[in-house]
Scaffold this active site. Sequence first.
Site, PDB file in Angstrom:
ATOM      1  N   ARG A  93     -31.211 -15.127 147.270  1.00 45.53           N
ATOM      2  CA  ARG A  93     -30.648 -15.379 145.938  1.00 45.53           C
ATOM      3  C   ARG A  93     -31.328 -16.575 145.277  1.00 45.53           C
ATOM      4  O   ARG A  93     -31.632 -16.544 144.074  1.00 45.53           O
ATOM      5  CB  ARG A  93     -29.134 -15.636 146.052  1.00 45.53           C
ATOM      6  CG  ARG A  93     -28.508 -16.064 144.728  1.00 45.53           C
ATOM      7  CD  ARG A  93     -27.029 -16.308 144.876  1.00 45.53           C
ATOM      8  NE  ARG A  93     -26.416 -16.752 143.641  1.00 45.53           N
ATOM      9  CZ  ARG A  93     -25.102 -16.895 143.483  1.00 45.53           C
ATOM     10  NH1 ARG A  93     -24.292 -16.628 144.482  1.00 45.53           N
ATOM     11  NH2 ARG A  93     -24.609 -17.301 142.341  1.00 45.53           N
ATOM     12  N   ASN A 147     -23.387  -6.737 144.682  1.00 45.88           N
ATOM     13  CA  ASN A 147     -24.117  -6.775 143.414  1.00 45.88           C
ATOM     14  C   ASN A 147     -25.557  -6.304 143.554  1.00 45.88           C
ATOM     15  O   ASN A 147     -26.115  -6.391 144.644  1.00 45.88           O
ATOM     16  CB  ASN A 147     -24.123  -8.217 142.895  1.00 45.88           C
ATOM     17  CG  ASN A 147     -22.894  -8.505 142.065  1.00 45.88           C
ATOM     18  OD1 ASN A 147     -22.475  -7.679 141.262  1.00 45.88           O
ATOM     19  ND2 ASN A 147     -22.331  -9.698 142.242  1.00 45.88           N
ATOM     20  N   CYS A 169     -15.725  -5.313 140.085  1.00 41.74           N
ATOM     21  CA  CYS A 169     -16.128  -6.640 139.646  1.00 41.74           C
ATOM     22  C   CYS A 169     -14.857  -7.414 139.306  1.00 41.74           C
ATOM     23  O   CYS A 169     -13.878  -6.827 138.840  1.00 41.74           O
ATOM     24  CB  CYS A 169     -17.007  -6.523 138.411  1.00 41.74           C
ATOM     25  SG  CYS A 169     -17.439  -8.120 137.702  1.00 41.74           S
ATOM     26  N   HIS A 199     -21.074  -6.200 134.123  1.00 41.84           N
ATOM     27  CA  HIS A 199     -21.541  -7.470 133.556  1.00 41.84           C
ATOM     28  C   HIS A 199     -22.090  -7.313 132.138  1.00 41.84           C
ATOM     29  O   HIS A 199     -22.855  -8.149 131.661  1.00 41.84           O
ATOM     30  CB  HIS A 199     -22.574  -8.158 134.481  1.00 41.84           C
ATOM     31  CG  HIS A 199     -21.959  -8.662 135.752  1.00 41.84           C
ATOM     32  ND1 HIS A 199     -22.666  -9.346 136.702  1.00 41.84           N
ATOM     33  CD2 HIS A 199     -20.682  -8.595 136.211  1.00 41.84           C
ATOM     34  CE1 HIS A 199     -21.850  -9.671 137.702  1.00 41.84           C
ATOM     35  NE2 HIS A 199     -20.652  -9.222 137.428  1.00 41.84           N
ATOM     36  N   TYR A 255     -20.962 -12.627 130.762  1.00 42.30           N
ATOM     37  CA  TYR A 255     -22.398 -12.405 130.968  1.00 42.30           C
ATOM     38  C   TYR A 255     -23.152 -12.096 129.678  1.00 42.30           C
ATOM     39  O   TYR A 255     -24.376 -12.165 129.645  1.00 42.30           O
ATOM     40  CB  TYR A 255     -22.632 -11.282 131.997  1.00 42.30           C
ATOM     41  CG  TYR A 255     -22.333 -11.727 133.407  1.00 42.30           C
ATOM     42  CD1 TYR A 255     -23.323 -12.274 134.205  1.00 42.30           C
ATOM     43  CD2 TYR A 255     -21.046 -11.633 133.934  1.00 42.30           C
ATOM     44  CE1 TYR A 255     -23.057 -12.712 135.485  1.00 42.30           C
ATOM     45  CE2 TYR A 255     -20.765 -12.065 135.219  1.00 42.30           C
ATOM     46  CZ  TYR A 255     -21.776 -12.602 135.994  1.00 42.30           C
ATOM     47  OH  TYR A 255     -21.507 -13.033 137.264  1.00 42.30           O
TER      48      TYR A 255
END
Length: 435
Positions: A93, A147, A169, A199, A255
């Site tokens: 990440r 995700n 989510c 998102h 987002y």
Amino acid sequence: GIKIATIGGGSSYTPELVEGFIKRYDELPVKELWLVDIEEGREKLEIVGNMAKRMVKAAGIDCEVHLTLNRREALKDVDFVTTQFRVGLLDARIKDERIPLSHGMIGQETNGAGGMFKAFRTIPVILDIVKDMKELCPDAWLINFTNPSGMVTEAVLRYGKWEKVIGLCNVPVGAVKSAAAVLNKKEEDLFFKFAGINHLHWHRVFDKDGTELTEKVIDALYGPNADPAVVVENIKNMRFLYEQVKNLKMLPCPYHRYYYMTDNMLKEELEAFHNEGTRGEVVKRIEAKLFELYKDPNLDHKPEELSKRGGAHYSDAACEIINSIYNNKGTVMVVSTRNNGAIDDLPYDCAVEVSSIIRAHGAEPVNFGKFPPAQRGLLQLMKAMEELTIEAAVTGDYATALQAFTLNPLVPSGDIAKTVLDEMLEAHKDYLPQF
Ligand code: NAD
Ligand code: G6P
Ligand code: MN
Ligand code: MN
């Protein structure tokens, strides 16, 4: 009794999931919970797994918690599989965040180049899990939290040919809470209509008598005198351009800031990077603290520290969806599921994130109809970008990946796209056997 397997069981979020099952035990008797991880996660699984065992014991419920590194053993005859794994763990990440950022682009776990690479790493693994499920638990539901949740769900539907999948989510859970708070009403006295993709969804709010309250919420959250609410911990509660959100006549999700406020968000990310590191680096420190707490043999309930993670309250979605399927409840929830015409502007067979009625047969999306051009343009572009990203993840085709990069509004086109793509393919190569 119900048997559940949780893939990525070593996640620091697991105590929240266990708490959710404990709370619902009378309605939803989970008799076996199998926490599955891999060698890299052995220590995390051990620590959080023992914590889960203490929680169940303290609650006095009849539920066995099993810890295993053998996924196939866990999947045998389960009723539900929940997924919360992270391929490459937080170090991957951090690369997703740092590399784009070093080229002046947004570096984020589910958006821009970083989110696309998370899809490239994750989709082959989820398709492998589906292969095992076909053999070992052909009637089970797959409840995906991993995700990028929307793309992972679409990959399972389209390439895994597995219908019993729902993507989740926690953002809609937070959006409902913040709307109720600014309206000073109870959540159950409001009706919400969400539509879009994971998102990147918009929503409308109504009173139970049918009065639309959307504009009131827009004003309260983003009006000239408003102090925007924090919906999820990982995104700064930056103000939107008031005239622009007002014109949407729908509430954006947190987002949307990456697309509507790209310059400000990039500035914000760079500042945060210099002060405290990327979000992944911050999360590493939160996680270290959490695991210290979980090691305490006297701790048998979810600690407060967990609310600092962006995914806080996700178990409200994860446990409730299982409850609604198991008990055929007809609850309205926001989930990623096959469009089936709910959003007229998107392909029939793609995954969308929409308010849906949840029953034993799965999610029945509520029809949303057509979006106005402002929403439609971004939504169609982003869905096409997702389709290409998923295709590249499955085939490992370089040109398809480059095409997806080109479409993504957060990645500039041309040589720069190729440079970042090449650098990320190299940085992540251990987790990208398909390329
Ligand atoms: P994490 O880094 O703690 O990873 C969870 C576990 O997955 C680790 O113990 C790791 O060893 C394990 N793992 C990695 N590869 C695996 C594999 N192939 N099989 C089984 N286990 C594997 O991650 P986290 O911060 O707890 O987040 C977990 C996932 O949930 C991430 O993908 C994250 O993006 C996602 N998430 C989703 C939402 C949402 O709204 N849908 C919210 C928060 C987090
Ligand atoms: C949000 C999102 C997740 C996201 C996460 C990040 O709420 O809904 O999809 O990945 O939180 O949280 P973190 O604490 O890991 O930054
Ligand atoms: Mn999410
Ligand atoms: Mn682009």
